[in-house]
Structure formats: C-alpha cells, structure tokens
Design a protein around this motif. Structure first.
Motif, short mmCIF file in Angstrom:
data_model
loop_
_atom_site.label_atom_id
_atom_site.label_comp_id
_atom_site.label_asym_id
_atom_site.label_seq_id
_atom_site.Cartn_x
_atom_site.Cartn_y
_atom_site.Cartn_z
N ASN A 93 -45.72 6.39 -19.97
CA ASN A 93 -44.80 6.71 -18.85
C ASN A 93 -43.34 6.52 -19.23
OD1 ASN A 93 -47.08 7.23 -17.43
ND2 ASN A 93 -46.92 5.52 -16.00
N GLY A 94 -43.08 6.27 -20.52
CA GLY A 94 -41.69 6.22 -20.99
C GLY A 94 -41.03 4.86 -20.93
N ASN A 95 -41.83 3.80 -20.80
CA ASN A 95 -41.25 2.45 -20.72
C ASN A 95 -41.34 1.72 -22.06
OD1 ASN A 95 -40.89 2.28 -17.67
ND2 ASN A 95 -43.04 2.89 -17.87
N GLU A 96 -40.46 0.73 -22.19
CA GLU A 96 -40.48 -0.14 -23.38
C GLU A 96 -41.32 -1.37 -23.04
OE1 GLU A 96 -36.91 -1.78 -25.76
OE2 GLU A 96 -36.12 -0.30 -24.37
N VAL A 97 -42.33 -1.67 -23.86
CA VAL A 97 -43.26 -2.75 -23.48
C VAL A 97 -43.32 -3.84 -24.55
CG1 VAL A 97 -45.58 -3.28 -22.67
CG2 VAL A 97 -44.65 -0.99 -22.33
N LEU A 98 -43.25 -5.09 -24.11
CA LEU A 98 -43.50 -6.22 -25.00
C LEU A 98 -44.68 -7.01 -24.43
CD1 LEU A 98 -42.67 -7.91 -27.49
CD2 LEU A 98 -41.23 -9.27 -25.96
N ILE A 99 -45.72 -7.17 -25.26
CA ILE A 99 -46.92 -7.92 -24.84
C ILE A 99 -46.80 -9.34 -25.37
CG2 ILE A 99 -49.41 -8.13 -25.20
CD1 ILE A 99 -49.53 -5.10 -25.59
N GLU A 100 -47.20 -10.32 -24.57
CA GLU A 100 -47.30 -11.69 -25.08
C GLU A 100 -48.76 -12.12 -25.03
OE1 GLU A 100 -47.82 -16.00 -24.78
OE2 GLU A 100 -47.90 -14.77 -22.99
N ASP A 101 -49.26 -12.67 -26.15
CA ASP A 101 -50.64 -13.18 -26.16
C ASP A 101 -50.70 -14.43 -27.02
OD1 ASP A 101 -53.52 -11.62 -25.36
OD2 ASP A 101 -53.67 -13.35 -26.71
N ILE A 102 -51.60 -15.37 -26.62
CA ILE A 102 -51.73 -16.60 -27.39
C ILE A 102 -52.58 -16.39 -28.65
CG2 ILE A 102 -51.37 -18.28 -25.53
CD1 ILE A 102 -54.39 -18.36 -25.15
N ASN A 103 -53.24 -15.25 -28.73
CA ASN A 103 -54.09 -14.96 -29.89
C ASN A 103 -53.25 -14.24 -30.95
OD1 ASN A 103 -55.93 -13.82 -31.70
ND2 ASN A 103 -57.51 -13.61 -30.13
N GLN A 104 -52.94 -14.96 -32.05
CA GLN A 104 -52.04 -14.40 -33.08
C GLN A 104 -52.63 -13.15 -33.72
OE1 GLN A 104 -48.83 -15.44 -33.66
NE2 GLN A 104 -48.71 -13.61 -34.97
N LYS A 105 -53.96 -13.09 -33.83
CA LYS A 105 -54.57 -11.90 -34.44
C LYS A 105 -54.30 -10.66 -33.57
CE LYS A 105 -58.78 -9.81 -36.20
NZ LYS A 105 -58.47 -8.56 -35.55
N PHE A 106 -54.36 -10.85 -32.25
CA PHE A 106 -54.09 -9.73 -31.34
C PHE A 106 -52.63 -9.27 -31.52
CE2 PHE A 106 -57.46 -10.15 -27.74
CZ PHE A 106 -58.47 -10.20 -28.69
N VAL A 107 -51.73 -10.25 -31.64
CA VAL A 107 -50.30 -9.94 -31.81
C VAL A 107 -50.12 -9.13 -33.10
CG1 VAL A 107 -48.03 -10.97 -32.22
CG2 VAL A 107 -49.54 -11.94 -30.47
N ASP A 108 -50.79 -9.57 -34.17
CA ASP A 108 -50.68 -8.88 -35.46
C ASP A 108 -51.30 -7.48 -35.40
OD1 ASP A 108 -49.47 -11.12 -36.39
OD2 ASP A 108 -51.26 -11.93 -37.39
N ASP A 109 -52.46 -7.36 -34.75
CA ASP A 109 -53.10 -6.04 -34.62
C ASP A 109 -52.13 -5.04 -33.98
OD1 ASP A 109 -55.47 -6.90 -35.69
OD2 ASP A 109 -56.57 -6.98 -33.80
N ILE A 110 -51.44 -5.51 -32.95
CA ILE A 110 -50.53 -4.61 -32.22
C ILE A 110 -49.28 -4.31 -33.05
CG2 ILE A 110 -49.02 -4.46 -30.16
CD1 ILE A 110 -51.25 -6.28 -28.76
N ASN A 111 -48.71 -5.34 -33.67
CA ASN A 111 -47.44 -5.15 -34.38
C ASN A 111 -47.59 -4.47 -35.73
OD1 ASN A 111 -45.77 -6.23 -32.46
ND2 ASN A 111 -45.86 -8.32 -33.29
N THR A 112 -48.65 -4.81 -36.47
CA THR A 112 -48.72 -4.28 -37.84
C THR A 112 -49.74 -3.15 -38.00
OG1 THR A 112 -50.13 -6.14 -38.40
CG2 THR A 112 -47.87 -6.35 -39.02
#
Ligand SMILES: NC(=O)c1ccc[n+]([C@@H]2O[C@H](COP(=O)([O-])OP(=O)(O)OC[C@H]3O[C@@H](n4cnc5c(N)ncnc54)[C@H](O)[C@@H]3O)[C@@H](O)[C@H]2O)c1
Length: 333
Positions: free
Chosen positions: A22-41
């Motif tokens: 829908n054209g928005n800028e999104v930042l997700i926060e999660d306590i699971n570092q693997k999830f953060v890495d999956d999304i970022n890298t």
C-alpha cells in the motif's frame, strides 16, 4: 506513511507486506534475531519462507521501532501484551496510534487488549486505539488472496484512517465499526470454539457434530459478548461468525490443529508442543469460562472445554456430558 510493527511472526510480517504493497515504509520489531535476519538479509517471510519486499526492514530494538513512527501495530501473542505495553510506555516520547491485531483476552482479569492499552499507556502518549480483526489466515494474505477485515475504534477518525491504511483494492477489503468490544471478543473467542471443533474431529466425530458445536458455540460467544457490552450484529459479522468459518474447520488454524491433537488423545502440553506456535484458544477457553462465572452465563461448551484442559474431565467423556444435558428450546443456552 511510516508504520512500526511489533512482532514479526506469521501475521506481523504478512501485514508488513500488505502495508508495503500500500506504499508505506515499514519497520518490524521482533525479539527473535533469526526472524530479524531473515527479513533484513534474506528478504523472506520468517515463518512461511516466501519472498517479501526488500524495502521491509526489521530490528530487535524496541526503542528504534518506537522512534521510527507514531503508528504502532501490535502483533505479538496476547500473553506478552501486558509486559510489552509496560515497556513501550517507558520508551515512548510522542503520541502513538495503537493498532492491535492480536486476538485474545487476558485470563484472570478478563481484560481485552483495548483495556490493557488504556490502562498501561499514559494518556499523554496515546493518540488512539483501533482493533483490526476478521477471517484471515496469514498463509493466504501473504499470497495476496482476497481477504476482508474489520477495524473498530471509539474514535471514528482513527477507524477511518486504519480502514484506508490497510485496504488494498486488489486483495484486501476493510470495513469499519465503532464496536471495539464486539470485534475484540469475537476475534478472541472464536479460537476457543476452533479448539473444540478440532477436538471433535480428533475424536472421530463427523461433520454433523462439528456443525452442532460451531453453531452452539456461536451462541455462547454471543452470550459472552453481550454480557461485556458488544453489539449482536458484530458477532454475526467478520470478527465472529466470519472468523469462525475460516478457523473452525481449517488445518491452517493452529487452534483447530491443537484441538485435533487433544481429541486424538494427546495431552494439552503435547498438543501445544506439536503446533510450535502460539495457540491463543487455550487462554480464550479460560477467559470465556471465567466471564461466564462472573456474569452467571450458562456456557456448556466453554465449561466442558475448561474442564478438559484442566484435566477434570477426560476428552472421551466430553461429548456425552454435552449430550446428557436437560433438553431445551433452541433459543436458550
Ligand atoms: N497467523 C494468523 O493468520 C493470524 C491472523 C490474524 C491474527 N493473528 C493474531 O496475531 C497474533 C500473533 O500471531 P502470529 O500468527 O503472528 O504468531 P507467531 O507466533 O507467528 O508470531 C509472534 C511473533 O511475536 C514475537 N514476539 C513475542 N514476544 C515479543 C515481544 N515481546 N516483542 C517483540 N516480538 C515478540 C515472536 O518472536 C514471533 O515472531 C496472535 O494474537 C494471533 O491470534 C494471527
């Protein structure tokens, strides 16, 4: 528009993709570092392993997520919401709009998420509250399959804002409502009946029994919702009957699958362990049962389900207990 999503699991990351579409800028926060890495890298959805936009970013820093935007989507299991809101309130410095998509009611206090937000977030930090709910398997929404949701708020401008934020003319239609209680109770309690429906299937009962339990279950959800002050129309809408239709007989539903395992003779702990994800319906059974006691409601399905999960009744006897009750008019519980 910038949006922060707290909790990047099945639903949080899916909603992040919708918001990005829908054209928005999104930042997700999660306590699971693997999830953060999956999304970022890897730019993949961490629970479905499906490609997502590389514009979606993730962090393990709650402060960074809160500083990123004034629109906060809460998407963590309801049992963590109280402690998370307490942390959020300590960290925020500007007024935030809270959009809750977690489905549950706190056992012991019987509080809905809106009540927790109003209790735990200082007025000076609270721009408003909207609940967004309805029949939506994340597995389908991430594939952009047609879905519909309802958002409810006491503040009409905020409901309208969220309706527009999430609506996507290609695959996601949103409705708005002012019945916060109805949308929250419908979304939370359908998980309890999904467990019961799964248990009946696990016991080897047929589709007739499932229809019996779902339709009488709707009556019990309605009794709970009306006692808490909801509008009957809401329970017959997306976040009630609609969500039950999608949840109460689907192998995509972790609540249905948990019930299925219980019906097949697994203990509650084994059943929950086999799902490996949050099963909100167990707490919904507890909360529904407690609300029934508080308001003196006759809730046979919630009561027997409560006894089964607390090992007071064996699952093999649950149906005969329901069938041996006094005969009644269909109008009554
Ligand atoms: N999965 C669906 O299809 C769906 C659809 C609609 C609503 N919901 C609701 O959304 C909520 C979340 O469900 P889900 O399916 O995404 O669950 P999930 O278990 O897939 O994801 C929950 C995420 O929250 C994270 N988390 C837990 N505590 C946290 C904290 N304190 N701070 C930040 N992150 C934290 C976990 O690491 C996990 O990634 C539930 O209430 C569920 O009922 C789910």
């Amino acid at each position: 528009m910038k949006v922060s999503v707290i909790g990047g699991g099945a639903w949080g990351t899916t909603l992040a993709q919708l918001l990005n579409d829908n054209g928005n800028e999104v930042l997700i926060e999660d306590i699971n570092q693997k999830f953060v890495d999956d999304i970022n890298t890897l730019h993949i959805h961490p629970t479905f392993n499906i490609a997502i936009s590389d514009e979606i970013k993730a962090t393990s820093s709650l402060k960074e997520a809160l500083d990123f935007s004034d629109i906060i989507v809460l998407c963590i299991p309801t049992k963590f919401v109280r402690s998370e809101l307490t942390k959020i309130n300590e960290l925020i410095t500007t007024k935030k709009l809270f959009i809750n998509v977690s489905k549950g009611i706190e056992p012991d206090t019987s509080k809905r998420i809106s009540e927790l937000v109003y209790e735990l977030i200082d007025k000076k930090n609270l721009k408003g509250y909207v609940v967004l709910s309805g029949p939506s398997h994340a597995e389908e929404v991430i594939l952009r399959k047609v879905t519909s949701l309802v958002c409810a708020s006491y503040e009409e401008d905020n409901a309208l804002f969220v309706q527009n934020l999430f609506n996507n003319p290609k695959y996601l239609r949103t409705y708005r409502s002012d019945d916060v209680i109805g949308v929250e109770v419908g979304g939370a309690m359908k998980n309890a009946i999904a467990i019961v429906s799964g248990a009946s299937t696990g016991l080897g009962l047929g589709e007739n029994a499932r229809a019996f339990l779902i339709s009488r279950g709707i009556k019990e959800i309605l009794a709970i919702a009306l006692a808490l002050g909801a509008n009957m129309q809401t329970i017959y809408g997306l976040s009630g009957v609609g969500d039950l239709i999608v949840t109460a007989s689907s192998m995509n539903s972790r609540n249905f699958k948990c019930g299925l395992a219980i019906g097949q003779g697994k203990s509650l702990e084994e059943a929950q362990g086999s799902i490996n994800q949050v099963v909100e319906g167990i707490r919904a059974i507890e909360a529904g049962y407690e609300i029934g006691l508080k308001y003196n409601l006759d809730l046979p399905i919630f009561t027997i389900a409560h006894k089964v999960i607390n090992k007071e009744v064996d699952i093999s006897n649950a149906i005969s207990l329901l069938l041996s009750r006094d005969l009644k008019s269909e109008k009554y519980w």
